[in-house]
Design a protein around this motif. Structure first.
Motif, PDB file in Angstrom:
ATOM      1  N   LEU A   1       0.803  -1.217   0.000  1.00  0.00           N
ATOM      2  CA  LEU A   1       0.000   0.000   0.000  1.00  0.00           C
ATOM      3  C   LEU A   1       0.840   1.274   0.000  1.00  0.00           C
ATOM      4  N   ALA A   2       2.070   1.185   0.478  1.00  0.00           N
ATOM      5  CA  ALA A   2       2.914   2.387   0.532  1.00  0.00           C
ATOM      6  C   ALA A   2       3.624   2.677  -0.780  1.00  0.00           C
ATOM      7  N   MET A   3       3.578   1.736  -1.734  1.00  0.00           N
ATOM      8  CA  MET A   3       4.361   1.905  -2.964  1.00  0.00           C
ATOM      9  C   MET A   3       3.911   3.101  -3.782  1.00  0.00           C
ATOM     10  N   ARG A   4       2.630   3.216  -4.042  1.00  0.00           N
ATOM     11  CA  ARG A   4       2.166   4.281  -4.933  1.00  0.00           C
ATOM     12  C   ARG A   4       2.433   5.670  -4.363  1.00  0.00           C
ATOM     13  N   PRO A   5       2.019   5.948  -3.118  1.00  0.00           N
ATOM     14  CA  PRO A   5       2.337   7.288  -2.616  1.00  0.00           C
ATOM     15  C   PRO A   5       3.840   7.517  -2.486  1.00  0.00           C
ATOM     16  N   GLY A   6       4.593   6.464  -2.155  1.00  0.00           N
ATOM     17  CA  GLY A   6       6.028   6.626  -2.036  1.00  0.00           C
ATOM     18  C   GLY A   6       6.687   6.993  -3.354  1.00  0.00           C
ATOM     19  N   LEU A   7       6.287   6.333  -4.435  1.00  0.00           N
ATOM     20  CA  LEU A   7       6.865   6.620  -5.743  1.00  0.00           C
ATOM     21  C   LEU A   7       6.454   7.994  -6.257  1.00  0.00           C
ATOM     22  N   ARG A   8       5.352   8.513  -5.739  1.00  0.00           N
ATOM     23  CA  ARG A   8       4.902   9.848  -6.143  1.00  0.00           C
ATOM     24  C   ARG A   8       5.438  10.937  -5.225  1.00  0.00           C
ATOM     25  N   GLY A   9       6.240  10.542  -4.233  1.00  0.00           N
ATOM     26  CA  GLY A   9       6.801  11.517  -3.322  1.00  0.00           C
ATOM     27  C   GLY A   9       5.833  12.022  -2.280  1.00  0.00           C
ATOM     28  N   GLU A  10       4.760  11.269  -2.035  1.00  0.00           N
ATOM     29  CA  GLU A  10       3.765  11.655  -1.026  1.00  0.00           C
ATOM     30  C   GLU A  10       4.133  10.947   0.276  1.00  0.00           C
ATOM     31  N   TRP A  11       5.091  11.513   0.988  1.00  0.00           N
ATOM     32  CA  TRP A  11       5.744  10.799   2.072  1.00  0.00           C
ATOM     33  C   TRP A  11       4.827  10.573   3.266  1.00  0.00           C
ATOM     34  N   SER A  12       4.008  11.523   3.604  1.00  0.00           N
ATOM     35  CA  SER A  12       3.094  11.336   4.729  1.00  0.00           C
ATOM     36  C   SER A  12       2.106  10.207   4.444  1.00  0.00           C
TER      37      SER A  12
END
Length: 254
Positions: free
Chosen positions: A131-142
């Motif tokens: 679940l953390a992959m997509r926001p992580g790859l988009r730089g959405e760290w929170s």
């Protein structure tokens, strides 16, 4: 999805055999129509009245032989036992519906009951292990940090306006985002309902976060064939498939 499904069907059933197929949560019927065109007898179930109307309209434009092999029913999908006898189908598809069902266990058990011995169950689910992959790859760290502790539910599993199976407008999400399932959890559940996991694939390994602002799935160089080849290879190769946005799981009725 189509290539993966065809691979599993051809590996389990004799070439040329006309199969009985149930597609639960069929959307506008992309997979159902494709299988009906291939000669199989297909029953599609969809709960949204507008989507059912669109599927029936698409079916009405097909040749008579295909129309005779396919029927479209309006229903929830969780009441299959009311409409069909156990063991009525050789293949049961449920592509994306589990994303929007808060309690999936009764639905899974009902789908397994619909399978004849040796039948194939094909599921498309959100990947709760990534679940953390997509926001992580988009730089959405929170959002990425929050997704690590999100259990098996989270808005990271899908972009907000696309369905997983056929690229159509998605139904409204449950509060807090779509559901996602962990591979180990679903493996145990499939064994428990008598349709143990035989194969699994990743879906949308690279494309889920690619293409912004054009949108997920858009090849930057315009080479769609290369994009599909890369996704297909990654979807069956470790460690890539484990971090896909979606998982395609195939169980077989004992």
């Amino acid at each position: 999805m189509a290539r993966q499904l065809d691979e599993q069907m051809s590996g389990r059933f004799a070439v040329g055999r006309r199969l009985r197929v149930l597609d639960v949560g069929m959307g506008r019927g992309v997979q159902a129509l494709r299988l009906a065109r291939a000669g199989h007898r297909v029953t599609g179930v969809e709960r949204d009245a507008e989507t059912v109307a669109a599927a029936r309209d698409a079916l009405a434009r097909e040749p008579e032989g295909i129309r005779e092999r396919m029927r479209v029913l309006e229903g929830d999908g969780r009441d299959t036992g009311v409409h069909f006898l156990p063991g009525s189908f050789d293949v049961v598809l449920c592509h994306g519906m589990l994303l929007y069902v808060e309690e999936p266990d009764p639905l899974l058990a009902g789908l397994a009951r619909m399978l004849a011995p040796g039948g194939l169950l094909s599921l498309l689910v959100g990947n709760g292990d990534a679940l953390a992959m997509r926001p992580g790859l988009r730089g959405e760290w929170s959002a990425a940090l929050a997704a690590f502790d999100g259990g098996e539910t989270g808005p990271a599993a899908l972009p907000p306006s696309r369905t997983p199976a056929d690229g159509e407008t998605a139904p409204a999400r449950p509060r807090g985002g779509v559901r996602a399932d962990r591979l180990a959890t679903l493996t145990a559940k499939l064994a428990g309902i008598g349709a143990p996991l035989r194969a699994w694939y990743g879906v949308r390994v690279f494309t889920d976060a690619a293409g912004a602002p054009a949108g997920p799935g858009v090849a930057p160089d315009g080479d769609l064939a290369a994009l599909l080849a890369a996704e297909e290879r990654a979807g069956r190769t470790d460690p890539y498939r484990a971090v896909a946005a979606l998982l395609h799981l195939c169980g077989v009725r004992g």
